[in-house]
Write a protein that holds these residues in place. Structure first.
Motif, short mmCIF file in Angstrom:
data_model
loop_
_atom_site.label_atom_id
_atom_site.label_comp_id
_atom_site.label_asym_id
_atom_site.label_seq_id
_atom_site.Cartn_x
_atom_site.Cartn_y
_atom_site.Cartn_z
N ILE A 196 2.26 -4.05 -4.26
CA ILE A 196 1.09 -3.20 -4.51
C ILE A 196 1.54 -1.91 -5.21
CG2 ILE A 196 -0.15 -4.10 -2.50
CD1 ILE A 196 0.78 -0.64 -2.04
N ILE A 197 0.55 -1.25 -5.82
CA ILE A 197 0.81 0.05 -6.44
C ILE A 197 -0.21 1.02 -5.85
CG2 ILE A 197 0.78 1.38 -8.59
CD1 ILE A 197 1.23 -1.37 -10.04
N SER A 198 0.23 2.13 -5.35
CA SER A 198 -0.76 3.09 -4.87
C SER A 198 -0.45 4.46 -5.44
CB SER A 198 -0.79 3.13 -3.34
OG SER A 198 0.35 3.79 -2.87
N ASP B 205 -10.32 9.52 -3.27
CA ASP B 205 -9.23 9.38 -2.32
C ASP B 205 -8.09 8.59 -2.96
OD1 ASP B 205 -10.66 10.72 -0.47
OD2 ASP B 205 -11.53 8.92 0.43
N MET B 206 -7.04 8.49 -2.23
CA MET B 206 -5.90 7.70 -2.69
C MET B 206 -6.33 6.25 -2.91
SD MET B 206 -2.19 7.84 -0.99
CE MET B 206 -0.75 7.72 -2.00
N GLU B 207 -5.84 5.66 -3.98
CA GLU B 207 -6.22 4.28 -4.28
C GLU B 207 -5.00 3.38 -4.40
OE1 GLU B 207 -10.28 4.24 -6.75
OE2 GLU B 207 -8.62 5.23 -7.75
N CYS B 208 -5.27 2.08 -4.37
CA CYS B 208 -4.17 1.14 -4.51
C CYS B 208 -4.59 0.00 -5.43
CB CYS B 208 -3.77 0.57 -3.15
SG CYS B 208 -5.05 -0.44 -2.44
N LEU C 29 -5.58 -2.20 2.32
CA LEU C 29 -4.26 -2.83 2.43
C LEU C 29 -3.90 -3.19 3.87
CD1 LEU C 29 -2.11 -0.70 0.00
CD2 LEU C 29 -2.93 -3.00 -0.34
N ILE C 30 -4.46 -2.44 4.81
CA ILE C 30 -4.13 -2.68 6.21
C ILE C 30 -4.42 -4.14 6.56
CG2 ILE C 30 -4.73 -2.02 8.59
CD1 ILE C 30 -5.48 0.78 7.32
N HIS C 31 -5.51 -4.66 5.98
CA HIS C 31 -5.86 -6.05 6.26
C HIS C 31 -5.23 -7.01 5.26
CE1 HIS C 31 -8.58 -4.29 9.08
NE2 HIS C 31 -9.09 -3.55 8.12
N LEU C 32 -5.14 -6.56 3.98
CA LEU C 32 -4.67 -7.47 2.93
C LEU C 32 -3.16 -7.67 2.94
CD1 LEU C 32 -6.96 -6.25 0.06
CD2 LEU C 32 -6.96 -8.53 1.05
N ARG C 33 -2.43 -6.62 3.26
CA ARG C 33 -0.96 -6.71 3.20
C ARG C 33 -0.38 -6.21 4.52
NH1 ARG C 33 -2.25 -9.08 -0.70
NH2 ARG C 33 -1.60 -8.80 -2.87
#
Lengths: 226, 267
Positions: free
Chosen positions: A161-163, A192-195, A212-216
């Motif tokens: 990922i890239i955030s 807000d911060m994005e990924c 991301l908490i759920h995806l990765r």
């Protein structure tokens, strides 16, 4: 007394497993393997391809030897090597694996024309200006604004990922997927911060960081505790 | 022991030579001994802007090749009493005629005699740039409020940061057109400085007088009435360590109505 066997063939539900002794010499092993495979493959010539897992214990095989082994087994008509598992690694392989797991933090501004490359994850404390490039074997976390090019999972990891705090990239690349910014730039309020990650449709998408908490879930490396 | 400041930009045509000439002149006006060095070999024009073209006998390439002594090549500016000198570039050779080590030696020698060595850098990031930066202690990056110029400035700042012995560069934003900045048609000063994240040492308004003065071989800094002149003099004072507030570029005629419009974000 009968000599102990150097090659053991075991059948599992996934296919065959070859246990190769790690004490005998390599040439001895090859000879015995040849004998064993020749007698067994005669029996079922019509059957579909059987995958073979090779376990070589504490023996180290060079790339040429592995290739030779692949070649060797392939000649036996309906056998194909799926994987070769060894308990040992060379030092350089171990170092590479360690580097790929590491998070490297860098405090600088990546300016136009500069390329910052790390084997593992990158934590950039600063910005990536337009014309600048960051490349990582793993994930990329930019604490400042990302206005240049970011390439995560450069070694082919599509889960990378890239955030960034400010996501305004010229181009995003994850593994071999490339996405560019829209040609018409709309004025966006500070968000807000994005990924960015690759979704089920093989597209790079940008979303809130929290997804991301759920995806990765494997981004969490904290062990134990609560 | 003086200090050497290189004036650079990456992109061409943003006003490096004009800035060099005027900062040099402004420093001389402050009573400092200044030597201007033109490193744009093959495309020299600092001498033209300074109005000293007709006095050139020897040049930079002659000096590094030891065809003459340094003081023979230096052109004295008659407007100043022994304060301002110019070391002109050669017009007949190219950038490869000089090596970075030779430049460094030359600048070190000049530093013994002068308070400030202002090095005018050619455009680009090749040999000419490397020569210009070789002897420098400090750097000033010139840009204009255009995306392309800012991009090249960013590139050059990245290269300067890698250069050993050169302090972090400072920024001059040149050719500011106030009305365009206010309308949002041009990058504004804050935007550029946060983007490049280096210290700002001065802003210079786009002024027709600058071109006029350059064409007459009289740096604008000599004319105390122009806005650009004051800007260059302020930069010189900041180089000397004074803290001078940034020039206010707005015109006064703004009424209450326009302020209200600005407040509500109406363009």
């Amino acid at each position: 007394m009968k000599k102990t066997q150097n090659v053991l063939i075991k059948g599992t539900k996934d296919g065959l497993t070859l246990h190769l002794d790690d004490q005998c010499s390599y040439t001895e092993l090859k000879r015995e393997l040849n004998d064993k495979l020749s007698e067994s493959s005669r029996l079922n010539e019509e059957s579909p391809l059987i995958t073979v897992k090779v376990k070589i214990g504490n023996r180290y095989l060079t790339d040429e030897q592995k290739e030779e082994l692949h070649e060797f087994v392939r000649q036996k008509k309906n056998l194909v090597i799926d994987s070769i598992e060894s308990n040992v690694l060379t030092k350089s392989e171990a170092e590479r694996m360690k580097a790929e797991k590491e998070i490297v933090s860098v405090a600088k501004i990546v300016r136009s024309g500069q390329v910052l490359e790390v084997p593992g994850d990158l934590l950039l404390i600063g910005d990536v200006n337009p014309g600048g490039t960051v490349v990582a074997g793993g994930n990329i976390f930019v604490m400042g604004s990302l206005k240049g090019i970011a390439h995560a999972g450069a070694g082919g990891n599509t889960n990378a990922i890239i955030s960034a705090s400010e996501m305004m990239p010229t181009q995003l690349r994850i593994s071999h997927h490339i996405n560019r910014s829209p040609d018409i730039k709309e004025d966006v309020e500070k968000k807000d911060m994005e990924c960015a990650y690759i979704d089920q449709n093989d597209q790079i998408v940008i979303d809130r960081l929290q997804v991301l908490i759920h995806l990765r879930p494997n981004l969490t490396t904290l062990e134990g505790g609560s | 022991m003086g200090e050497a400041i290189v004036i650079t930009s990456g992109k061409g045509g943003v006003g490096k030579t004009t800035t060099s000439a005027n900062i040099g002149t402004a420093l001389a006006l402050q009573g400092k001994r200044v030597c201007l060095v033109d490193t744009d070999i093959g495309l020299r024009n600092l001498d033209v802007v300074m109005g000293l073209e007709n006095r050139i006998i020897y040049d930079l390439v002659d000096v590094v090749n030891e065809r003459c002594k340094i003081h023979q090549a230096l052109v004295k500016d008659k407007r100043f009493d022994d304060l301002l000198y110019l070391l002109p570039a050669a017009q007949t050779s190219d950038k490869t005629a000089v090596q970075p080590e030779q430049m460094k030696k030359l600048v070190d020698e000049l530093k013994q005699e002068y308070d400030y060595i202002i090095i005018d850098c050619p455009a680009g990031i090749e040999q000419g740039y490397k020569n210009a930066v070789a002897g420098a202690d400090k750097a000033i990056v010139v840009t204009t409020p255009e995306v392309s110029a800012v991009r090249d400035a960013d590139r050059i700042i990245g290269l300067l940061e890698k250069e050993e012995g050169v302090e972090p560069p400072r920024l001059v934003i040149n050719r500011i057109r106030n009305h365009m900045m206010e309308n949002g048609d041009m990058l504004d000063v804050d935007e550029i400085t946060t983007h490049l994240s280096i210290d700002l040492i001065g802003i210079v308004a786009d002024d027709d007088e600058v071109i006029k003065a350059s064409n007459h071989g009289e740096p604008i800094a000599l004319n105390p009435n122009s806005k650009a002149s004051i800007a260059y003099r302020n930069i010189a004072r900041r180089i000397l360590g004074e803290s001078v507030p940034l020039q206010v570029l707005e015109e006064k005629q703004k009424g209450v109505f326009s302020k209200i419009k600005k407040f509500f974000g109406v363009k």
